[in-house]
Write a protein that holds these residues in place. Structure first.
Motif, short mmCIF file in Angstrom:
data_model
loop_
_atom_site.label_atom_id
_atom_site.label_comp_id
_atom_site.label_asym_id
_atom_site.label_seq_id
_atom_site.Cartn_x
_atom_site.Cartn_y
_atom_site.Cartn_z
N VAL A 169 -6.33 -4.00 12.94
CA VAL A 169 -6.92 -2.76 12.45
C VAL A 169 -6.01 -1.58 12.79
O VAL A 169 -5.80 -0.68 11.98
CB VAL A 169 -8.31 -2.54 13.07
N MET A 170 -5.44 -1.61 13.99
CA MET A 170 -4.57 -0.52 14.42
C MET A 170 -3.30 -0.44 13.58
O MET A 170 -2.84 0.64 13.22
CB MET A 170 -4.22 -0.69 15.90
N VAL A 171 -2.74 -1.59 13.22
CA VAL A 171 -1.56 -1.60 12.36
C VAL A 171 -1.90 -0.99 11.01
O VAL A 171 -1.17 -0.14 10.48
CB VAL A 171 -1.01 -3.03 12.18
N ALA A 172 -3.04 -1.38 10.44
CA ALA A 172 -3.44 -0.84 9.15
C ALA A 172 -3.61 0.67 9.22
O ALA A 172 -3.20 1.41 8.30
CB ALA A 172 -4.75 -1.50 8.70
N VAL A 173 -4.21 1.16 10.31
CA VAL A 173 -4.41 2.60 10.45
C VAL A 173 -3.09 3.33 10.61
O VAL A 173 -2.85 4.37 10.00
CB VAL A 173 -5.35 2.89 11.64
N LEU A 174 -2.19 2.79 11.44
CA LEU A 174 -0.91 3.46 11.67
C LEU A 174 -0.07 3.53 10.41
O LEU A 174 0.76 4.42 10.26
CB LEU A 174 -0.14 2.74 12.78
N LEU A 175 -0.29 2.61 9.49
CA LEU A 175 0.44 2.66 8.22
C LEU A 175 -0.04 3.81 7.34
O LEU A 175 0.65 4.21 6.42
CB LEU A 175 0.28 1.33 7.48
N HIS A 176 -1.22 4.35 7.65
CA HIS A 176 -1.80 5.38 6.79
C HIS A 176 -2.19 6.65 7.55
O HIS A 176 -2.70 7.58 6.94
CB HIS A 176 -3.04 4.81 6.09
#
Length: 226
Positions: A169-176
């Motif tokens: 989830v954190m990776v997905a958020v950091l991408l955006h």
């Protein structure tokens, strides 16, 4: 019982490879996981792949959709909340224990400061490289360091399954979302609190950090589909 040979270690390697691909965003939510294809890609037989997928299913990183087979689990707000309910308790406990240990031993506190500052510096470097999986790995490393320094080995082992979910989830958020600077500023504040000798303050700052992260993840999930 017969001695166990190489199968578990091979299954563990396969589990780590698939888990990391899910957590790093290379296998996106909804990806169909076909045992034969995974075995071919990883150069192994189907048996360790089957064992690995069972473990991932138990951790809710993989879901079974009836006769359609196994898929990378979707991201949803309810699961994020449930994982963060556990994480906040573990992080507050670790923060209190570390603060108490630092207050009791100046030499131990100096080692905490030295190692913590090294991790902070490397985290800043990862953030500046704009590589989301790398930045998240450094984030996990910082918190794992606090778990280690707490002196309670069960905190890290209990937290591991939750971090496996939260990493993706954190990776997905950091991408955006640009949260790297906030995260690492708060990490510095946490380290300062651990060295400050006030367990209650450390627990409070640790909780604020966790709740801030949860809020950012839930906001991102509400704004776009992952």
């Amino acid at each position: 019982m017969q001695p166990i040979a190489t199968a578990p270690s091979r299954a563990e390697q396969v589990y780590n490879a698939i888990r990391d691909s899910i957590c790093d965003g290379r296998l996106v939510p909804g990806s169909h996981l076909v045992q034969e294809d995974l075995a071919t890609q990883l150069g192994v037989s189907r048996q360790p792949v089957q064992q690995a997928l069972l473990l991932l299913k138990n951790e809710r990183l993989v879901v079974e959709l009836g006769a359609r087979g196994l898929y990378v689990a979707p991201l949803n707000a309810e699961d994020v909340i449930h994982h963060y309910q556990i994480r906040i308790v573990l992080d507050q406990l670790a923060a209190r224990l570390v603060t108490e240990r630092a207050a009791a031993s100046p030499s131990w506190a100096a080692e905490l400061a030295r190692r913590g500052k090294e991790i902070l510096a490397e985290g800043d470097e990862a953030r500046n490289r704009s590589n989301a999986p790398d930045a998240v790995s450094q984030d996990v490393r910082f918190h794992s360091f606090i778990y280690e320094m707490s002196g309670n080995p069960f905190i890290a082992t209990t937290a591991e399954a939750h971090w496996n979910y939260l990493r993706r989830v954190m990776v997905a958020v950091l991408l955006h979302a640009a949260r790297g600077e906030i995260v690492w500023r708060q990490h510095r504040e946490i380290l300062d609190a651990l060295l400050g000798g006030d367990p209650a303050a450390s627990e409070r700052i640790a909780a604020e950090h966790v709740l801030g992260a949860q809020g950012a993840l839930l906001q991102a999930l509400s704004e776009r589909e992952f």
